[in-house]
Design a protein around this motif. Structure first.
Motif, short mmCIF file in Angstrom:
data_model
loop_
_atom_site.label_atom_id
_atom_site.label_comp_id
_atom_site.label_asym_id
_atom_site.label_seq_id
_atom_site.Cartn_x
_atom_site.Cartn_y
_atom_site.Cartn_z
N SER A 169 62.27 44.72 49.78
CA SER A 169 62.99 45.82 50.42
C SER A 169 64.43 45.88 49.91
CB SER A 169 63.00 45.62 51.94
OG SER A 169 63.91 46.50 52.55
N ALA A 170 65.05 44.71 49.85
CA ALA A 170 66.45 44.66 49.44
C ALA A 170 66.62 45.04 47.96
CB ALA A 170 67.00 43.24 49.68
N ILE A 171 65.74 44.49 47.12
CA ILE A 171 65.87 44.74 45.68
C ILE A 171 65.25 46.10 45.35
CG2 ILE A 171 65.17 43.94 43.38
CD1 ILE A 171 65.00 41.09 44.77
N GLY A 172 66.09 47.01 44.89
CA GLY A 172 65.57 48.35 44.62
C GLY A 172 66.50 49.10 43.69
N LEU A 173 66.50 50.42 43.84
CA LEU A 173 67.37 51.25 43.00
C LEU A 173 68.82 50.84 43.17
CD1 LEU A 173 65.67 54.67 43.77
CD2 LEU A 173 65.53 53.39 41.63
N GLY A 174 69.14 50.34 44.36
CA GLY A 174 70.51 49.89 44.65
C GLY A 174 70.94 48.77 43.70
N ASN A 175 70.00 47.91 43.32
CA ASN A 175 70.35 46.78 42.44
C ASN A 175 70.36 47.18 40.97
OD1 ASN A 175 68.91 45.87 44.92
ND2 ASN A 175 69.64 43.91 44.19
N TYR B 201 65.44 61.21 50.02
CA TYR B 201 66.00 61.39 48.67
C TYR B 201 65.72 60.20 47.75
CZ TYR B 201 70.08 58.59 50.12
OH TYR B 201 70.91 57.59 50.58
N TYR B 202 65.54 59.03 48.36
CA TYR B 202 65.26 57.82 47.55
C TYR B 202 63.94 58.00 46.79
CZ TYR B 202 65.49 52.68 46.88
OH TYR B 202 65.59 51.40 46.38
N ALA B 203 62.95 58.58 47.47
CA ALA B 203 61.64 58.76 46.81
C ALA B 203 61.71 59.80 45.70
CB ALA B 203 60.58 59.15 47.85
N PHE C 130 75.70 46.85 52.46
CA PHE C 130 74.71 47.33 53.44
C PHE C 130 73.49 47.90 52.76
CE2 PHE C 130 78.19 47.18 56.34
CZ PHE C 130 77.57 46.81 57.50
N PHE C 131 73.76 48.81 51.84
CA PHE C 131 72.65 49.51 51.20
C PHE C 131 71.76 48.53 50.46
CE2 PHE C 131 70.63 52.04 47.90
CZ PHE C 131 70.17 53.14 48.63
N THR C 132 72.37 47.66 49.68
CA THR C 132 71.58 46.78 48.82
C THR C 132 70.76 45.77 49.63
OG1 THR C 132 71.60 45.41 46.84
CG2 THR C 132 73.37 45.03 48.38
N LEU C 133 71.29 45.33 50.78
CA LEU C 133 70.53 44.35 51.56
C LEU C 133 69.63 45.03 52.60
CD1 LEU C 133 73.24 41.56 52.08
CD2 LEU C 133 71.27 41.48 50.56
N SER C 134 69.51 46.34 52.54
CA SER C 134 68.69 47.10 53.50
C SER C 134 69.14 46.88 54.93
CB SER C 134 67.21 46.71 53.40
OG SER C 134 66.73 46.87 52.10
N LEU C 135 70.46 46.85 55.15
CA LEU C 135 70.97 46.58 56.50
C LEU C 135 71.46 47.86 57.16
CD1 LEU C 135 73.03 43.39 55.69
CD2 LEU C 135 70.76 43.51 56.73
N GLY C 136 71.53 47.83 58.49
CA GLY C 136 72.14 48.95 59.21
C GLY C 136 71.15 49.99 59.67
N MET C 137 69.87 49.79 59.36
CA MET C 137 68.89 50.78 59.83
C MET C 137 67.63 50.13 60.38
SD MET C 137 67.09 52.18 56.46
CE MET C 137 65.56 52.11 57.36
N GLY C 138 67.71 48.84 60.62
CA GLY C 138 66.60 48.17 61.30
C GLY C 138 65.41 47.82 60.43
N ALA C 139 65.55 47.91 59.10
CA ALA C 139 64.43 47.53 58.24
C ALA C 139 64.10 46.05 58.44
CB ALA C 139 64.76 47.80 56.77
N LEU C 140 65.15 45.25 58.60
CA LEU C 140 64.89 43.81 58.76
C LEU C 140 64.58 43.44 60.20
CD1 LEU C 140 67.26 42.50 56.02
CD2 LEU C 140 64.77 42.53 56.04
N1 PFF Z 1 67.97 47.98 49.53
C1 PFF Z 1 67.43 49.09 48.81
C2 PFF Z 1 68.06 49.16 47.44
O1 PFF Z 1 69.00 48.40 47.16
O2 PFF Z 1 67.64 49.97 46.65
C3 PFF Z 1 67.59 50.41 49.54
C4 PFF Z 1 67.15 50.35 50.98
C5 PFF Z 1 65.84 49.98 51.26
C6 PFF Z 1 68.04 50.61 51.98
C7 PFF Z 1 65.43 49.85 52.57
C8 PFF Z 1 67.64 50.50 53.30
C9 PFF Z 1 66.33 50.11 53.57
F1 PFF Z 1 65.94 50.00 54.80
#
Ligand code: PFF
Length: 464
Positions: free
Chosen positions: A19-25, A105-107, A227-237
């Motif tokens: 989840s954390a590792i994605g387009l953000g990284n 928009y991520y998709a 926040f974005f990169t660790l998937s924080l702030g929206m309850g994913a974890l």
């Molecule tokens: N962490 C993801 C990234 O770095 O691309 C983006 C992301 C995924 C943000 C899941 C929030 C989330 F819940």
């Protein structure tokens, strides 16, 4: 009562790291590092990850595992025992809304990576001519403006994401992330090894680790990106944590997830910068812009200039697509698990309804890149973030994630009893030596840093 699905022991770390590792990284971190002149920005980013990201990650996982619920019902679980009661479930609803907005928009961007994977395959087999190289920028513009193609690739990505989430925690999310994450890491490692032999490698490392002046803007950007990169702030974890067994150590897992995310972001920088710095400085200045689209407009040409580029290019876009998929899965799971936990829906129906709704919003984002002029020019927050795509990104990164993170920090740091939080963090771990430090960071450092971001946003600063 139905027992809740469980990740296996390694399953949680792999899925959460996915989840954390994605387009953000792989996409965002290298270009904001480049835009902020590397070096000091990286140091500030690492500090933000350690002092703000990691403590909030512990807080989210703790809430999820304690309650065994996804965000809305997790906050409701505590309602009768805490001041504010049910009001806190608003944080959960905000999380679900954020998941919906980000995934829309991520998709779409994730769809681009699949499209460019296909393009690279055709270039690798059919040849990458000078003419193709010269037209990369205008071709990308035309691709963005092609509504049906944008919708097609966005839809494709959403369909795969729905398929995985509908297949369940163990049989879907865990299975797919356990398959993709090792492939992703192997590809990135191989690309890193190739980079060492690139003429740009030395300068890339120097750029990445030199110490230079640092601006307030860069600090704000680093905290926002944490926040974005660790998937924080929206309850994913919170959601993933709700499938975590009591015998697992939350501090150990959170540390591992954070470490993996950070290492992968730095490796992505090494690969990208080695390619970029292999181009002579004079030429680079003219062609390499700091814009977010370099991944599609500049990088292909650089790949095909490298020995072995015909293999490296498609493999790279495959890597980015895999990284995006393990993130879209978690975004959809936040929304789907709300329907499952709060409304009692079955998983398949929840995944399908959530996925279709998000696909619908995503269509608006996909058409706002040139295909439809009304959607493209819609600018409620000013021209800088024009278009549905820009507006969604602006709103999620600047408002929804920071506010969600702030509320989570306040709730776990100030509202929940310290005995409860300590017990949860120590369950499956044993004595947690850093409890006092963690609680201090969560109660004071995180709220102050996030409020600073919010004030900066109110003052007109935008992170996206
Ligand atoms: N962490 C993801 C990234 O770095 O691309 C983006 C992301 C995924 C943000 C899941 C929030 C989330 F819940």
């Amino acid at each position: 009562m139905k027992t809740r699905a469980r990740f296996s022991s390694l399953g949680f770390v792999v899925a959460a790291a996915g989840s954390a590792i994605g387009l953000g990284n792989i996409w965002k971190f290298p270009y904001i590092t480049y835009a902020n002149d590397g070096g000091s920005f990286v140091i500030v980013y690492l500090i933000a990850i350690a002092l703000i990201g990691l403590p909030i990650m512990l807080a989210e996982i703790l809430v999820g595992r304690r309650t065994q619920q996804s965000p809305v019902t997790a906050f409701l679980h505590f309602a009768k025992d805490v001041p504010g009661g049910k009001v806190w479930s608003g944080v959960g609803y905000l999380g679900v809304a954020t998941g919906l907005v980000i995934l829309s928009y991520y998709a779409v961007v994730a769809g681009w990576t699949v499209y460019y994977f296909g393009k690279c395959l055709s270039w690798s087999f059919g040849g990458f001519s000078d003419e193709i190289a010269a037209n990369l920028g205008s071709d990308f513009g035309a691709f963005l403006g092609n509504g049906p193609v944008q919708i097609l690739f966005h839809g494709l990505f959403m369909a795969v994401t729905v398929g995985v989430v509908a297949s369940g925690i163990k049989g879907g999310i865990e299975r797919v992330t356990k398959l993709l994450m090792p492939i992703l890491m192997t590809i990135l490692l191989l690309l890193c090894i190739v980079s060492v032999f690139s003429p740009g490698f030395g300068e890339a490392i120097r750029f990445l680790f030199h110490v230079g002046p640092i601006h307030t803007e860069a600090i704000l950007e680093a905290v926002g990106h944490a926040f974005f990169t660790l998937s924080l702030g929206m309850g994913a974890l919170i959601t993933y944590g709700s499938y975590l067994g009591k015998e697992q150590s939350i501090p150990r897992d959170a540390f591992l997830i954070t470490l993996l995310d950070t290492v992968i972001a730095l490796m992505a920088c090494v690969v990208m910068f080695s390619i970029i710095f292999a181009v002579p400085a004079a030429e680079r200045a003219g062609t390499f812009t700091k814009s977010a689209t370099i991944l599609f407009t500049t990088l292909p040409r650089m790949f095909y200039d490298l020995p072995g580029g015909v293999i490296i290019a498609p493999v790279f876009y495959l890597l980015v697509a895999f990284a995006a998929l393990t993130s879209t899965i978690s975004l959809l799971e936040v929304v789907a698990s709300f329907f499952i936990d709060k409304l009692g829906w079955g998983r398949k129906k929840a995944a399908l309804v959530a996925g279709s709704t998000i696909f619908g919003f995503g269509v608006l984002a996909a058409l706002s890149l040139g295909a439809n002029s009304a959607l493209t020019n819609w600018a409620p927050f000013g021209q800088r973030d024009a278009g549905v795509f820009g507006v969604l990104d602006y709103f999620a990164s600047n408002w929804m994630l920071p506010v969600g993170g702030l509320m989570t920090a306040l709730f776990v740091g100030w509202v929940l009893d310290a005995k409860l939080t300590r017990a949860e963090l120590e369950e499956g771990h044993g004595a947690f030596k850093f409890f006092g430090l963690w609680r201090f960071l969560l109660r004071f450092v995180c709220p102050v840093a996030i409020c600073w971001i919010i004030v900066a946003v109110i003052g007109g600063r935008a992170f996206n």
